[in-house]
Design an enzyme around this catalytic site. Structure first.
Site, mmCIF file in Angstrom:
data_model
loop_
_atom_site.group_PDB
_atom_site.id
_atom_site.type_symbol
_atom_site.label_atom_id
_atom_site.label_comp_id
_atom_site.label_asym_id
_atom_site.label_seq_id
_atom_site.Cartn_x
_atom_site.Cartn_y
_atom_site.Cartn_z
ATOM 1 N N GLU A 119 -0.033 -8.666 4.847
ATOM 2 C CA GLU A 119 1.226 -9.394 4.973
ATOM 3 C C GLU A 119 2.258 -8.514 5.677
ATOM 4 O O GLU A 119 2.526 -7.399 5.224
ATOM 5 C CB GLU A 119 1.738 -9.752 3.569
ATOM 6 C CG GLU A 119 3.025 -10.508 3.544
ATOM 7 C CD GLU A 119 3.511 -10.714 2.120
ATOM 8 O OE1 GLU A 119 3.577 -9.736 1.347
ATOM 9 O OE2 GLU A 119 3.805 -11.855 1.782
ATOM 10 N N MET A 178 0.858 -1.179 0.000
ATOM 11 C CA MET A 178 0.000 0.000 0.000
ATOM 12 C C MET A 178 0.895 1.229 0.000
ATOM 13 O O MET A 178 1.836 1.310 0.770
ATOM 14 C CB MET A 178 -0.865 0.004 1.258
ATOM 15 C CG MET A 178 -1.748 1.233 1.337
ATOM 16 S SD MET A 178 -2.832 1.170 2.760
ATOM 17 C CE MET A 178 -3.923 2.524 2.370
ATOM 18 N N LEU A 179 0.605 2.121 -0.865
ATOM 19 C CA LEU A 179 1.418 3.339 -0.912
ATOM 20 C C LEU A 179 0.553 4.543 -1.230
ATOM 21 O O LEU A 179 -0.209 4.531 -2.192
ATOM 22 C CB LEU A 179 2.515 3.205 -1.978
ATOM 23 C CG LEU A 179 3.332 4.470 -2.256
ATOM 24 C CD1 LEU A 179 4.172 4.852 -1.039
ATOM 25 C CD2 LEU A 179 4.234 4.294 -3.460
ATOM 26 N N ILE A 180 0.644 5.535 -0.383
ATOM 27 C CA ILE A 180 0.091 6.841 -0.712
ATOM 28 C C ILE A 180 1.310 7.699 -1.017
ATOM 29 O O ILE A 180 2.245 7.763 -0.207
ATOM 30 C CB ILE A 180 -0.722 7.429 0.477
ATOM 31 C CG1 ILE A 180 -1.930 6.538 0.824
ATOM 32 C CG2 ILE A 180 -1.165 8.860 0.181
ATOM 33 C CD1 ILE A 180 -3.009 6.429 -0.244
ATOM 34 N N GLN A 215 0.355 12.146 1.655
ATOM 35 C CA GLN A 215 0.275 11.437 2.936
ATOM 36 C C GLN A 215 -0.233 12.354 4.037
ATOM 37 O O GLN A 215 -0.027 13.569 3.996
ATOM 38 C CB GLN A 215 1.651 10.873 3.323
ATOM 39 C CG GLN A 215 2.029 9.654 2.494
ATOM 40 C CD GLN A 215 3.446 9.162 2.741
ATOM 41 O OE1 GLN A 215 4.126 9.615 3.668
ATOM 42 N NE2 GLN A 215 3.918 8.253 1.903
ATOM 43 N N GLY A 221 -5.543 11.756 4.902
ATOM 44 C CA GLY A 221 -6.705 10.875 5.032
ATOM 45 C C GLY A 221 -6.938 9.964 3.837
ATOM 46 O O GLY A 221 -7.873 9.180 3.826
ATOM 47 N N HIS A 222 -6.063 10.020 2.812
ATOM 48 C CA HIS A 222 -6.274 9.169 1.637
ATOM 49 C C HIS A 222 -6.119 7.689 1.973
ATOM 50 O O HIS A 222 -6.875 6.852 1.501
ATOM 51 C CB HIS A 222 -5.281 9.523 0.528
ATOM 52 C CG HIS A 222 -5.484 10.895 -0.019
ATOM 53 N ND1 HIS A 222 -6.618 11.234 -0.701
ATOM 54 C CD2 HIS A 222 -4.709 12.002 0.034
ATOM 55 C CE1 HIS A 222 -6.538 12.513 -1.041
ATOM 56 N NE2 HIS A 222 -5.395 12.996 -0.605
ATOM 57 N N GLY A 223 -5.101 7.399 2.794
ATOM 58 C CA GLY A 223 -4.851 6.003 3.164
ATOM 59 C C GLY A 223 -6.091 5.416 3.828
ATOM 60 O O GLY A 223 -6.532 4.314 3.489
HETATM 61 C C1 LIG Z 1 0.599 -3.970 4.590
HETATM 62 C C2 LIG Z 1 1.657 -2.899 4.783
HETATM 63 O O1 LIG Z 1 2.267 -2.818 5.787
HETATM 64 S S1 LIG Z 1 1.873 -1.779 3.530
HETATM 65 C C3 LIG Z 1 3.121 -0.673 4.052
HETATM 66 C C4 LIG Z 1 2.523 0.648 4.326
HETATM 67 N N1 LIG Z 1 3.030 1.586 3.359
HETATM 68 C C5 LIG Z 1 4.044 2.423 3.643
HETATM 69 O O2 LIG Z 1 4.584 2.467 4.740
HETATM 70 C C6 LIG Z 1 4.464 3.295 2.487
HETATM 71 C C7 LIG Z 1 4.663 4.748 2.924
HETATM 72 N N2 LIG Z 1 3.506 5.289 3.643
HETATM 73 C C8 LIG Z 1 2.295 5.445 3.055
HETATM 74 O O3 LIG Z 1 2.065 5.114 1.911
HETATM 75 C C9 LIG Z 1 1.204 6.098 3.871
HETATM 76 O O4 LIG Z 1 1.759 6.959 4.803
HETATM 77 C C10 LIG Z 1 0.292 5.075 4.607
HETATM 78 C C11 LIG Z 1 -0.339 4.130 3.589
HETATM 79 C C12 LIG Z 1 1.053 4.266 5.641
HETATM 80 C C13 LIG Z 1 -0.808 5.891 5.305
HETATM 81 O O5 LIG Z 1 -1.521 6.645 4.336
HETATM 82 P P1 LIG Z 1 -1.929 8.168 4.646
HETATM 83 O O6 LIG Z 1 -2.775 8.652 3.543
HETATM 84 O O7 LIG Z 1 -0.736 8.948 4.980
HETATM 85 O O8 LIG Z 1 -2.832 7.928 5.946
HETATM 86 P P2 LIG Z 1 -3.856 8.939 6.571
HETATM 87 O O9 LIG Z 1 -3.679 10.294 6.024
HETATM 88 O O10 LIG Z 1 -5.209 8.346 6.421
HETATM 89 O O11 LIG Z 1 -3.398 8.907 8.082
HETATM 90 C C14 LIG Z 1 -2.043 9.218 8.420
HETATM 91 C C15 LIG Z 1 -1.979 10.296 9.472
HETATM 92 O O12 LIG Z 1 -2.421 11.513 8.938
HETATM 93 C C16 LIG Z 1 -3.343 12.134 9.825
HETATM 94 N N3 LIG Z 1 -4.335 12.839 9.030
HETATM 95 C C17 LIG Z 1 -5.228 12.298 8.201
HETATM 96 N N4 LIG Z 1 -5.982 13.250 7.647
HETATM 97 C C18 LIG Z 1 -5.529 14.429 8.111
HETATM 98 C C19 LIG Z 1 -5.880 15.776 7.900
HETATM 99 N N5 LIG Z 1 -6.869 16.113 7.075
HETATM 100 N N6 LIG Z 1 -5.182 16.719 8.538
HETATM 101 C C20 LIG Z 1 -4.169 16.375 9.370
HETATM 102 N N7 LIG Z 1 -3.797 15.130 9.615
HETATM 103 C C21 LIG Z 1 -4.464 14.164 9.003
HETATM 104 C C22 LIG Z 1 -3.965 10.999 10.571
HETATM 105 O O13 LIG Z 1 -4.498 11.379 11.811
HETATM 106 C C23 LIG Z 1 -2.835 10.055 10.695
HETATM 107 O O14 LIG Z 1 -2.061 10.407 11.811
HETATM 108 P P3 LIG Z 1 -1.725 9.314 12.899
HETATM 109 O O15 LIG Z 1 -0.999 8.236 12.144
HETATM 110 O O16 LIG Z 1 -0.886 10.019 13.878
HETATM 111 O O17 LIG Z 1 -3.056 8.863 13.426
#
Ligand SMILES: CC(=O)SCCNC(=O)CCNC(=O)[C@H](O)C(C)(C)COP(=O)(O)OP(=O)(O)OC[C@H]1O[C@@H](n2cnc3c(N)ncnc32)[C@H](O)[C@@H]1OP(=O)(O)O
Length: 439
Positions: free
Chosen positions: A296, A261-263, A268, A271-273
């Site tokens: 996994e 999974m990648l945003i 990032q 809230g897209h994730g």
């Molecule tokens: C199965 C696996 O393990 S796959 C491996 C996961 N992938 C990776 O690590 C690759 C790199 N990272 C990513 O791609 C992404 O960061 C992910 C997939 C891990 C998360 O996706 P994101 O879109 O960043 O997640 P999302 O935005 O929904 O939430 C992340 C944080 O942002 C915060 N957030 C979300 N929306 C908002 C907003 N509108 N304003 C401010 N903060 C926000 C959330 O509260 C959350 O914070 P927290 O983690 O402290 O609770």
């Protein structure tokens, strides 16, 4: 440091810093430096110590849904001393990602035209990937109310592969080499039988034309569960047949990397994730063949994200209602979470603990104690199992063999570890509760 090393040192720099990336929607953004960001990981392209980059001239653009433009003309890798005639590997690697020369006038060619619906989630069926520039053909569900689209197919040969290499610690191009997998060969046309690419696109308008730019994606592989179910697992797209692999590579060369999974970095934390994962859960909920959804080797960030999404989904289920939460984790909770939301028991238990914390007044000692014991009981379960095994071993092991095992039983240390784990879990749960309150 010898003379040569001294000379070379001036060209050395941190490749994470030196590489600049942009995600570009419009031609004028190509030269907008405020959009630049840096990769998290570049060792997969440059190696850990041999990489060298002259100055900061390396620069890449990832355009719209896909293509990569590289203007990095001064990067090379030190030739291995054992083989001075070896090619400059890094340069080759880097230019490999430059599928096509980019010019602003050709932007639209790299964008994806999905269906007219506001948002569309589609599963990618390998056998139907032949026509690369057509919109996705199998629309599975339509979610109205958000301007983002989940779609399985990119319409161009260039996927965000470079970005995947640069944002994941263990991305790999070497997947599924030569391996066959029956799930890929399935001909029943059921999306639950396949590995799905679920992509999130930003819908935008360029000169009156609706275009879609990649925000992120997920790969979900469907495992077989005896006797007649499947278990979608968020995982990399490995173990596919060569034919399928080449077909999919043509669509999404980058997505096929070990990226579950990648945003993409600029998106990032917005809230897209969470929305992508929720959409995936909602999609699989409607498929009776699906047992539950797993991941996994989930990363810490993924677990945080999943906690939030699953709690959000479960909080309205009757078995998780406020009056039932203080009565401990029940079979009803596990069953309802699995049947209605395809959540497995382990995850349902975490959801319960988070929701119970939300309704527990931790300033009341008895309530806080009950909660603590409930969570610690779960955390302690593996240690308890070890202890039972040790008791059995004591009957058959020699004293010297037992010594090392006995040290693991240090009760004070165990209590300390348990308390530490509990505090960590509590902090994670509080973060989810805070996020839920903000939603
Ligand atoms: C199965 C696996 O393990 S796959 C491996 C996961 N992938 C990776 O690590 C690759 C790199 N990272 C990513 O791609 C992404 O960061 C992910 C997939 C891990 C998360 O996706 P994101 O879109 O960043 O997640 P999302 O935005 O929904 O939430 C992340 C944080 O942002 C915060 N957030 C979300 N929306 C908002 C907003 N509108 N304003 C401010 N903060 C926000 C959330 O509260 C959350 O914070 P927290 O983690 O402290 O609770």
């Amino acid at each position: 440091m010898n003379e040569m090393e001294k000379k070379l040192a001036e060209y050395k720099c941190d490749t994470n810093e030196a590489i600049c990336l942009k995600l570009v929607r419009f031609a004028e953004e190509v030269n907008d430096d405020s959009m630049t960001f840096h990769p998290e990981y570049s060792h997969q392209l440059y190696g850990d110590d041999l990489m060298m980059l002259k100055g900061r001239s390396g620069r890449s653009f990832l355009l719209g849904s896909a293509a990569t433009r590289t203007t990095s003309s001064h990067c090379w890798r030190k030739r291995p001393t054992s083989n001075p005639s070896a090619p400059c590997f890094t340069h080759t690697t880097f230019t490999m990602w430059r599928r096509e020369k980019t010019s602003p006038t050709r932007f639209t060619r790299w964008t994806c035209s999905a269906r007219d619906s506001e948002t569309t989630m589609s599963a990618c069926r390998p056998s139907s990937c032949g026509s690369l520039r057509r919109p996705a053909s199998s629309t599975l569900t339509t979610i109205v109310g958000t301007s983002f689209s989940c779609c399985s197919r990119c319409t161009d040969r260039d996927g965000p592969g470079c970005s995947s290499m640069l944002t994941l610690e263990k991305a790999s191009q070497r997947i599924g080499e030569g391996k066959m997998d029956a799930a890929w060969e399935c001909a029943c046309n059921c999306p639950a039988c396949l590995l799905c690419f679920i992509c999130r696109f930003e819908k935008y308008n360029n000169d009156g034309e609706t275009l879609f730019a990649t925000v992120g994606y997920m790969t979900v592989y469907n495992y077989y569960v005896y006797p007649d179910k499947t278990r979608p697992r968020v995982r990399s797209g490995g173990e596919v047949s060569k034919a399928v692999l080449s077909c999919l590579c043509a669509c999404w060369p980058g997505v096929l990397l070990n990226s579950q999974m990648l945003i993409l970095p600029p998106f990032q934390g917005e809230g897209h994730g969470a929305q992508l994962l929720e959409a995936v859960h909602r999609f699989y909920c409607n498929l009776p063949k699906v047992q539950d959804i797993t991941a996994e080797d989930p990363s810490e960030n993924y677990v945080k994200l999943r906690d939030y999404v699953l709690v959000k989904l479960c909080q309205t289920l009757p078995s998780f209602s406020t009056d039932k939460l203080p009565l401990s984790f029940s079979d009803d909770m596990a069953t309802e979470a699995r049947e209605k939301l395809k959540i497995n028991k382990k995850h349902a238990r975490r959801v319960y603990e988070i929701l119970r914390l939300r309704v527990t007044d931790m300033s009341v000692e008895t309530k806080a104690r009950d909660y603590r014991l409930e969570v610690k009981k779960r955390l302690f379960a593996p240690t308890k199992k070890n202890q039972r095994e040790l008791t059995k071993m004591m009957k058959c092991l020699r004293p010297e063999e037992l010594a090392s095992h006995i040290s693991q039983m240090d009760t004070a240390l165990q209590q300390e570890e348990l308390e530490k784990s509990y505090q960590e879990v509590l902090a994670e749960y509080r973060r989810v509760i805070e996020r839920l309150a903000q939603a």
